[in-house]
Motif scaffolding. Structure first.
Motif, PDB file in Angstrom:
ATOM      1  N   VAL A  15     114.396 112.753 -25.827  1.00  0.00           N
ATOM      2  CA  VAL A  15     114.060 113.731 -26.857  1.00  0.00           C
ATOM      3  C   VAL A  15     115.338 114.156 -27.567  1.00  0.00           C
ATOM      4  N   THR A  16     115.403 113.885 -28.873  1.00  0.00           N
ATOM      5  CA  THR A  16     116.540 114.307 -29.693  1.00  0.00           C
ATOM      6  C   THR A  16     116.089 115.252 -30.805  1.00  0.00           C
ATOM      7  N   ALA A  17     114.844 115.679 -30.759  1.00  0.00           N
ATOM      8  CA  ALA A  17     114.258 116.515 -31.807  1.00  0.00           C
ATOM      9  C   ALA A  17     114.771 117.949 -31.727  1.00  0.00           C
ATOM     10  N   THR A  18     114.526 118.699 -32.787  1.00  0.00           N
ATOM     11  CA  THR A  18     114.838 120.124 -32.835  1.00  0.00           C
ATOM     12  C   THR A  18     113.548 120.921 -32.679  1.00  0.00           C
ATOM     13  N   LEU A  19     113.548 121.844 -31.716  1.00  0.00           N
ATOM     14  CA  LEU A  19     112.396 122.700 -31.469  1.00  0.00           C
ATOM     15  C   LEU A  19     112.750 124.119 -31.909  1.00  0.00           C
ATOM     16  N   ASN A  20     111.999 124.650 -32.848  1.00  0.00           N
ATOM     17  CA  ASN A  20     112.164 126.029 -33.299  1.00  0.00           C
ATOM     18  C   ASN A  20     111.054 126.868 -32.675  1.00  0.00           C
ATOM     19  N   CYS A  43     114.101 110.468 -17.949  1.00  0.00           N
ATOM     20  CA  CYS A  43     114.006 111.147 -19.239  1.00  0.00           C
ATOM     21  C   CYS A  43     115.284 111.925 -19.556  1.00  0.00           C
ATOM     22  N   ILE A  44     115.548 112.068 -20.843  1.00  0.00           N
ATOM     23  CA  ILE A  44     116.760 112.751 -21.303  1.00  0.00           C
ATOM     24  C   ILE A  44     116.386 113.749 -22.386  1.00  0.00           C
ATOM     25  N   PHE A  45     116.880 114.980 -22.230  1.00  0.00           N
ATOM     26  CA  PHE A  45     116.748 115.940 -23.318  1.00  0.00           C
ATOM     27  C   PHE A  45     118.108 116.098 -23.987  1.00  0.00           C
ATOM     28  N   ALA A  46     118.199 115.584 -25.218  1.00  0.00           N
ATOM     29  CA  ALA A  46     119.434 115.668 -26.002  1.00  0.00           C
ATOM     30  C   ALA A  46     119.164 116.343 -27.340  1.00  0.00           C
ATOM     31  N   GLY A  47     118.122 117.141 -27.379  1.00  0.00           N
ATOM     32  CA  GLY A  47     117.742 117.806 -28.610  1.00  0.00           C
ATOM     33  C   GLY A  47     118.312 119.209 -28.712  1.00  0.00           C
ATOM     34  N   THR A  48     117.703 120.000 -29.609  1.00  0.00           N
ATOM     35  CA  THR A  48     118.145 121.368 -29.873  1.00  0.00           C
ATOM     36  C   THR A  48     116.941 122.303 -29.810  1.00  0.00           C
ATOM     37  N   ILE A  49     117.123 123.454 -29.152  1.00  0.00           N
ATOM     38  CA  ILE A  49     116.098 124.497 -29.129  1.00  0.00           C
ATOM     39  C   ILE A  49     116.672 125.733 -29.804  1.00  0.00           C
ATOM     40  N   ASN A  50     116.020 126.154 -30.865  1.00  0.00           N
ATOM     41  CA  ASN A  50     116.452 127.321 -31.627  1.00  0.00           C
ATOM     42  C   ASN A  50     115.467 128.471 -31.429  1.00  0.00           C
ATOM     43  N   GLY A  51     115.982 129.638 -31.075  1.00  0.00           N
ATOM     44  CA  GLY A  51     115.153 130.830 -31.024  1.00  0.00           C
ATOM     45  C   GLY A  51     115.045 131.449 -32.408  1.00  0.00           C
ATOM     46  N   LEU A  52     113.810 131.705 -32.863  1.00  0.00           N
ATOM     47  CA  LEU A  52     113.606 132.247 -34.200  1.00  0.00           C
ATOM     48  C   LEU A  52     113.436 133.771 -34.169  1.00  0.00           C
ATOM     49  N   TYR A  53     113.955 134.416 -35.199  1.00  0.00           N
ATOM     50  CA  TYR A  53     113.775 135.845 -35.469  1.00  0.00           C
ATOM     51  C   TYR A  53     114.553 136.753 -34.518  1.00  0.00           C
ATOM     52  N   GLU A  54     114.574 136.412 -33.253  1.00  0.00           N
ATOM     53  CA  GLU A  54     115.305 137.187 -32.251  1.00  0.00           C
ATOM     54  C   GLU A  54     115.613 136.273 -31.080  1.00  0.00           C
ATOM     55  N   PRO A  55     116.554 136.648 -30.227  1.00  0.00           N
ATOM     56  CA  PRO A  55     116.872 135.784 -29.074  1.00  0.00           C
ATOM     57  C   PRO A  55     115.633 135.556 -28.209  1.00  0.00           C
ATOM     58  N   ASN A  83     120.408 127.512 -29.342  1.00  0.00           N
ATOM     59  CA  ASN A  83     120.866 128.533 -30.280  1.00  0.00           C
ATOM     60  C   ASN A  83     119.938 129.734 -30.250  1.00  0.00           C
ATOM     61  N   ASN A  84     120.534 130.923 -30.178  1.00  0.00           N
ATOM     62  CA  ASN A  84     119.774 132.174 -30.153  1.00  0.00           C
ATOM     63  C   ASN A  84     118.799 132.210 -28.974  1.00  0.00           C
ATOM     64  N   ILE A  85     119.288 131.761 -27.835  1.00  0.00           N
ATOM     65  CA  ILE A  85     118.522 131.754 -26.589  1.00  0.00           C
ATOM     66  C   ILE A  85     119.190 132.708 -25.614  1.00  0.00           C
ATOM     67  N   SER A  86     118.426 133.669 -25.078  1.00  0.00           N
ATOM     68  CA  SER A  86     119.019 134.681 -24.195  1.00  0.00           C
ATOM     69  C   SER A  86     119.007 134.278 -22.729  1.00  0.00           C
ATOM     70  N   SER A  87     118.081 133.396 -22.342  1.00  0.00           N
ATOM     71  CA  SER A  87     118.056 132.927 -20.951  1.00  0.00           C
ATOM     72  C   SER A  87     117.500 131.515 -20.894  1.00  0.00           C
ATOM     73  N   GLN A 109     123.627 127.347 -16.945  1.00  0.00           N
ATOM     74  CA  GLN A 109     122.555 128.328 -17.104  1.00  0.00           C
ATOM     75  C   GLN A 109     122.994 129.458 -18.026  1.00  0.00           C
ATOM     76  N   ILE A 110     122.050 129.932 -18.841  1.00  0.00           N
ATOM     77  CA  ILE A 110     122.284 131.070 -19.726  1.00  0.00           C
ATOM     78  C   ILE A 110     121.460 132.247 -19.215  1.00  0.00           C
ATOM     79  N   GLY A 111     122.105 133.374 -18.980  1.00  0.00           N
ATOM     80  CA  GLY A 111     121.384 134.569 -18.557  1.00  0.00           C
ATOM     81  C   GLY A 111     120.651 134.391 -17.243  1.00  0.00           C
ATOM     82  N   SER A 112     119.523 135.110 -17.117  1.00  0.00           N
ATOM     83  CA  SER A 112     118.725 135.078 -15.883  1.00  0.00           C
ATOM     84  C   SER A 112     117.262 134.806 -16.217  1.00  0.00           C
TER      85      SER A 112
END
Length: 265
Positions: A15-20, A43-55, A83-87, A109-112
């Protein structure tokens, strides 16, 4: 995949896609495993996950979330961007459920995040890349994962590499080198690297070629005896350090005469 139900096999997926995402809970390969029995293999995750509007919280690199699923993760790699991911947990949010074999993650790991994975079997990955004149074509062992020309492995693991090299004018291949760890069988095309807790580049040691003159080759050196008069007395005789002599030397040694080396015996 958004949701997984029943019994599933997800294999050899990159997976190289961007998930918003505009909500919490998301995953790179599976968003929500619910109560399924799901195997994710190779399987490989090489994509991007963006948090929208708020973390956004509770994101999983491979496996998003499950209420009571039994995930089986084998030979998977996480090299995602968040991006814009709190945990976030790089493997997933399955708590102590399921099994993990030979899986690697690059992003810490990011956050808890809720229900973060506590199953052993996933390792922090460090990279193995090819330096100048080296080609890295794959792995010769089940340890480690190769993706997009780069090998990934964990600290302390012994990884057998499939390597090759180009040529260098005036030099002969001596052995492969590594910027870290320990490299065994370094003179072969399948050296084994014991990984350090750092990225490694594979290089080459070259040996400069030496040249032995054959009997028939011209050296530019003339040998004359004290009695020889073939080299003119007035042609200008010099020592090797450039000092001009008053005439032809009769002292044993090496001299320059008319731009050529002359040996007096």
């Amino acid at each position: 995949m958004g949701f997984a139900e029943g019994t599933n096999l997800i294999e050899n997926c990159i997976v190289t896609a961007t998930l918003n995402t505009s909500s919490d809970y998301a995953g790179g390969i599976v968003g929500n495993g619910q109560n399924s029995t799901t195997t994710i293999r190779g399987c490989i995750f090489a994509g991007t996950i963006n948090g929208l509007y708020e973390p956004r919280a509770n994101v999983g690199g491979i496996w998003g979330y499950c209420n009571g699923a039994t995930p089986t993760l084998q030979n998977c790699l996480e090299v995602g961007t968040y991006n814009n991911i709190s945990s976030m947990h790089p493997i997933g949010l399955q708590g102590a459920s399921g099994t993990i074999t030979n899986c690697y993650y690059v992003t810490p790991q990011i956050g808890s995040p809720d229900n973060a994975c506590t199953v052993s079997g996933a390792k922090q990955a460090y990279t193995i890349t090819a330096g100048d004149d080296v080609t890295l074509s794959g792995l010769g062992t089940a340890t480690g994962i190769m993706y997009d020309g780069t090998c990934y492995a964990g600290s302390g693991e012994a990884v057998t590499l499939n390597v090759g090299h180009g040529s260098k004018t005036g030099y002969t291949f001596s052995q492969y080198t590594a910027t870290g760890g320990t490299l065994a069988n370094a003179t072969t095309s399948t050296p084994t690297l014991t990984m350090p807790a750092a990225d490694v580049t594979i290089g080459i040691d070259w040996t400069r070629n030496t040249h032995s003159l054959a009997d028939s080759e011209t050296t530019g050196i003339i040998t004359i005896s004290k009695e020889s008069g073939s080299q003119g007395d007035d042609d200008g005789w010099y020592t090797l350090n450039g000092r001009k002599l008053s005439g032809k030397s009769t002292k044993k040694g090496l001299y320059i005469v008319n731009g050529r080396k002359v040996v007096v015996k």
